[in-house]
Design a protein around this motif. Structure first.
Motif, short mmCIF file in Angstrom:
data_model
loop_
_atom_site.label_atom_id
_atom_site.label_comp_id
_atom_site.label_asym_id
_atom_site.label_seq_id
_atom_site.Cartn_x
_atom_site.Cartn_y
_atom_site.Cartn_z
N LEU A 45 0.84 -1.21 0.00
CA LEU A 45 0.00 0.00 0.00
C LEU A 45 0.88 1.26 0.00
CD1 LEU A 45 -2.71 -1.06 2.62
CD2 LEU A 45 -3.18 -0.49 0.23
N ARG A 46 1.92 1.23 0.85
CA ARG A 46 2.79 2.41 0.96
C ARG A 46 3.52 2.69 -0.33
NH1 ARG A 46 5.02 0.79 6.89
NH2 ARG A 46 2.96 1.01 7.85
N ARG A 47 3.94 1.64 -1.01
CA ARG A 47 4.66 1.87 -2.27
C ARG A 47 3.79 2.66 -3.24
NH1 ARG A 47 7.15 -3.61 -4.38
NH2 ARG A 47 7.81 -2.22 -6.06
N PHE A 48 2.49 2.36 -3.25
CA PHE A 48 1.59 3.14 -4.13
C PHE A 48 1.38 4.55 -3.61
CE2 PHE A 48 0.23 -1.04 -5.82
CZ PHE A 48 0.29 -0.75 -7.17
N HIS A 49 1.02 4.69 -2.32
CA HIS A 49 0.68 6.06 -1.91
C HIS A 49 1.90 6.95 -1.76
CE1 HIS A 49 0.07 4.51 2.47
NE2 HIS A 49 1.17 5.18 2.47
N GLU A 50 3.05 6.36 -1.41
CA GLU A 50 4.26 7.19 -1.33
C GLU A 50 4.72 7.65 -2.70
OE1 GLU A 50 6.97 4.95 1.13
OE2 GLU A 50 5.83 5.43 2.95
N SER A 51 4.56 6.79 -3.70
CA SER A 51 4.98 7.24 -5.04
C SER A 51 3.98 8.24 -5.61
CB SER A 51 5.22 6.07 -5.99
OG SER A 51 4.04 5.40 -6.27
N MET A 52 2.73 8.17 -5.14
CA MET A 52 1.76 9.19 -5.55
C MET A 52 2.12 10.53 -4.90
SD MET A 52 -2.33 8.91 -5.31
CE MET A 52 -2.74 8.06 -6.80
N GLN A 53 2.57 10.44 -3.66
CA GLN A 53 3.03 11.63 -2.94
C GLN A 53 4.22 12.25 -3.67
OE1 GLN A 53 1.36 12.42 -0.05
NE2 GLN A 53 2.47 14.35 -0.14
N VAL A 62 -5.26 6.27 -3.13
CA VAL A 62 -5.14 4.85 -3.47
C VAL A 62 -6.36 4.15 -2.86
CG1 VAL A 62 -3.76 2.76 -3.16
CG2 VAL A 62 -2.62 4.98 -3.43
N CYS A 63 -7.20 3.56 -3.68
CA CYS A 63 -8.39 2.86 -3.19
C CYS A 63 -8.17 1.36 -3.40
CB CYS A 63 -9.64 3.30 -3.94
SG CYS A 63 -10.10 5.00 -3.61
N TYR A 64 -7.82 0.65 -2.35
CA TYR A 64 -7.59 -0.79 -2.46
C TYR A 64 -8.87 -1.48 -2.96
CZ TYR A 64 -7.48 -5.62 -0.86
OH TYR A 64 -7.59 -6.97 -0.80
N ALA A 65 -8.75 -2.27 -4.01
CA ALA A 65 -9.91 -2.98 -4.58
C ALA A 65 -10.21 -4.19 -3.70
CB ALA A 65 -9.61 -3.40 -6.01
N PRO A 260 6.99 -8.01 -13.60
CA PRO A 260 6.15 -6.81 -13.68
C PRO A 260 6.95 -5.54 -13.40
CG PRO A 260 5.77 -7.95 -11.60
CD PRO A 260 6.70 -8.82 -12.40
N ALA A 261 6.53 -4.44 -13.98
CA ALA A 261 7.17 -3.15 -13.69
C ALA A 261 6.92 -2.81 -12.23
CB ALA A 261 6.58 -2.07 -14.59
N PRO A 262 7.92 -2.23 -11.54
CA PRO A 262 7.71 -1.84 -10.14
C PRO A 262 6.59 -0.79 -10.03
CG PRO A 262 10.02 -1.61 -10.78
CD PRO A 262 9.26 -1.89 -12.02
N PHE A 263 5.81 -0.86 -8.94
CA PHE A 263 4.66 0.05 -8.78
C PHE A 263 5.11 1.51 -8.87
CE2 PHE A 263 3.29 -3.25 -5.38
CZ PHE A 263 3.05 -4.19 -6.37
N GLU A 264 6.31 1.80 -8.34
CA GLU A 264 6.79 3.20 -8.30
C GLU A 264 6.92 3.77 -9.71
OE1 GLU A 264 8.17 0.68 -6.68
OE2 GLU A 264 8.06 1.23 -4.55
N VAL A 265 7.36 2.90 -10.62
CA VAL A 265 7.57 3.35 -12.00
C VAL A 265 6.23 3.71 -12.64
CG1 VAL A 265 8.51 2.71 -14.25
CG2 VAL A 265 9.62 1.91 -12.17
N PRO A 292 -5.62 -0.45 -6.93
CA PRO A 292 -4.90 -1.72 -6.98
C PRO A 292 -5.54 -2.77 -6.06
CG PRO A 292 -3.72 -0.15 -5.59
CD PRO A 292 -4.91 0.58 -6.15
N GLY A 293 -5.70 -3.97 -6.55
CA GLY A 293 -6.25 -5.06 -5.73
C GLY A 293 -5.22 -6.16 -5.59
N ARG A 294 -5.02 -6.88 -6.70
CA ARG A 294 -4.07 -7.99 -6.73
C ARG A 294 -2.69 -7.57 -6.22
NH1 ARG A 294 -4.65 -12.03 -10.23
NH2 ARG A 294 -5.99 -10.75 -11.53
N SER A 295 -2.23 -6.41 -6.67
CA SER A 295 -0.87 -5.98 -6.35
C SER A 295 -0.68 -5.65 -4.87
CB SER A 295 -0.48 -4.78 -7.22
OG SER A 295 -1.50 -3.80 -7.18
N ILE A 296 -1.77 -5.48 -4.14
CA ILE A 296 -1.67 -5.26 -2.69
C ILE A 296 -1.67 -6.60 -1.95
CG2 ILE A 296 -2.79 -4.23 -0.65
CD1 ILE A 296 -1.72 -2.18 -2.78
N ALA A 297 -2.58 -7.49 -2.37
CA ALA A 297 -2.85 -8.69 -1.55
C ALA A 297 -2.14 -9.96 -2.01
CB ALA A 297 -4.36 -8.93 -1.50
#
Ligand SMILES: *Cc1c(COP(=O)(O)O)cnc(C)c1O
Length: 432
Positions: A45-53, A62-65, A260-265, A292-297
């Protein structure tokens, strides 16, 4: 060595997840058992929201599916990280409500929401409803009027991008049960209609181009097309849609060869496209949602089974039967999904056999996988199937009247039950 970073082997040669010995977990809680690593869920989760930041100045959510994996504790974990949630049914909404989730951070999806679901969504105050079709818009307008509410809505749009794992193609006309088509003008007409409504407020457009996508190009292409649509609406209708929801679909590593490409990219490249397009098109940078759903869980979870029969059919194949199968993991029988497996109590040994792992349901197709490299497995061994955290528990059934397994969270070596194993009385609970 393993597909997920939280897996390792300890000095006894046993597989560990998040610092916990999987053989001990199997002994303590029984099998089949879902085990999820809470720290990896949080770090995903943090990788997504920190890169959004970092890349988009935090102008997004970031809305977890939650269809990937939903239970009270999962909702609490997502809430405690400050992220939002995407729910697709009254059951997922109810779970979020009961977990005390901040409902203004919840988006409600579905291509055929019932009146009951729409009323419930308004009652509990969801942040936005992603409207799929015109009859739904009309029903929502009426229900919102009756309830004296003014829900924020987005439209689900088919951007005409067909995403495949390693390529993407722009299609003239996509065939999907979800949402409004762009190229036919259907989406534009829907926006016009929404702007004439009294009881709903259009706050965004949404697209979700697929799942298990490894490349970033299709996401960039989708963002571009959607921003062009926002610009068209601004220019022709004089209304600037403030939100852009880019859905989920980020790929994960199920097999060693997956890359897969890293979430940050993802966030870095999509933010760059959004910035560039917005200045080119003369529109404000929208608030961005991702789902993101699968990529979190997925990578956070494994399933543990006890091996039963070993059946060697000379010249054909070897079957390893386990005490679960399609009832707890229907993804093989649905889509021939591939997984890696490890004999948890022989995890330091070479996987030098190729086997078919079979479930215990009365279906020949009830397999976990075929041609899977595995250590020599015998009756009584513990088998771990990896990266099962998404779309396993959430898709599980009671087929053959099997009891759904428990879900255990591990956190830095400690474990706790977050969903109890179903009892036999649960199996007949609704029978009259
Ligand atoms: C399923 C779904 C997601 C999540 O997809 P993943 O592939 O699990 O990331 C996000 N948004 C919508 C609308 C979905 O239907």
């Amino acid at each position: 060595m393993f597909v997920s970073e939280n897996l390792s082997v300890n000095s006894q040669g046993n597989l560990t997840i998040g610092g916990a010995d999987t053989v001990e977990l199997a002994q303590q809680y029984g099998t089949p058992l879902y085990v999820m690593d809470e720290q990896l869920i949080r770090s995903n989760l943090r990788r997504f929201h920190e890169s959004m930041q970092k890349n988009y100045q935090g102008m997004g959510l970031v809305c977890y599916a939650s269809k990937a994996f939903s239970c009270l504790e999962m909702c609490r974990v997502v809430a405690s990280e400050g992220d939002g949630l995407d729910a697709v049914s009254i059951g997922e909404l109810y779970t979020a409500v009961k977990a005390g989730f901040p409902m203004e951070k919840v988006g409600f999806h579905g291509n055929n929401k019932t009146d009951e679901e729409l009323r419930y969504a308004l009652e509990v105050g969801v942040g936005h409803i992603i409207v799929d079709n015109l009859p739904e818009l009309e029903r929502l307008e009426r229900i919102a009027g009756e309830m004296k509410a003014c829900p924020h809505i987005m439209f689900r749009i088919k951007p005409g991008i067909d995403a495949h794992t390693h390529q993407f193609i722009m299609t003239g006309q996509i065939d999907s049960k979800f949402g409004f088509a762009l190229e036919t003008g259907e989406a534009f007409e829907a926006v016009k209609e929404a702007l004439s409504c009294q009881n709903v407020k259009l706050v965004g457009v949404h697209c979700h181009i697929g799942s298990q996508i490894f490349d970033i190009d299709p996401f960039e292409a989708a963002a571009k097309v959607m921003l062009e649509f926002i610009a068209k609406v601004k220019n022709e209708l004089g209304y600037e849609i403030p939100g852009l929801n880019l859905g989920g679909g980020f790929g994960i590593k199920y097999l060693e060869e997956h890359d897969p490409a890293p979430f940050e990219v993802y966030m870095e490249r999509v933010a760059a496209v959004v910035d560039e397009q917005c200045s080119k098109l003369g529109i404000e940078r929208p608030f961005i949602y991702i789902e993101p759903g699968r990529s979190i869980a997925a990578s956070a979870g494994i399933t543990l089974y006890t091996v039963g029969a070993r059946k060697e059919i000379p010249g054909i194949r070897t079957y390893i039967s386990v005490d679960g199968g399609m009832a707890d993991n229907p993804r093989y029988i649905l889509y021939q999904s591939e997984y890696e497996a490890v004999v948890a109590n022989k995890a330091s040994q070479e996987r030098n056999e190729k086997v078919t792992i079979a479930g215990k349901c009365c279906e020949s197709g009830d397999l976990i996988g075929e041609n899977m490299p595995l250590q020599h497995a015998e009756s009584g061994d513990i088998l771990a199937v990896l990266a099962t955290g998404a779309y396993n528990y959430s898709m599980s059934s009671n087929y053959n009247r099997l009891q759904k397994p428990a879900v255990v969270f591990v956190n830095e070596g400690k474990s706790r039950v977050v969903v109890k194993r179903q009892s036999l009385d649960d199996i007949i609970a609704n029978d009259v």
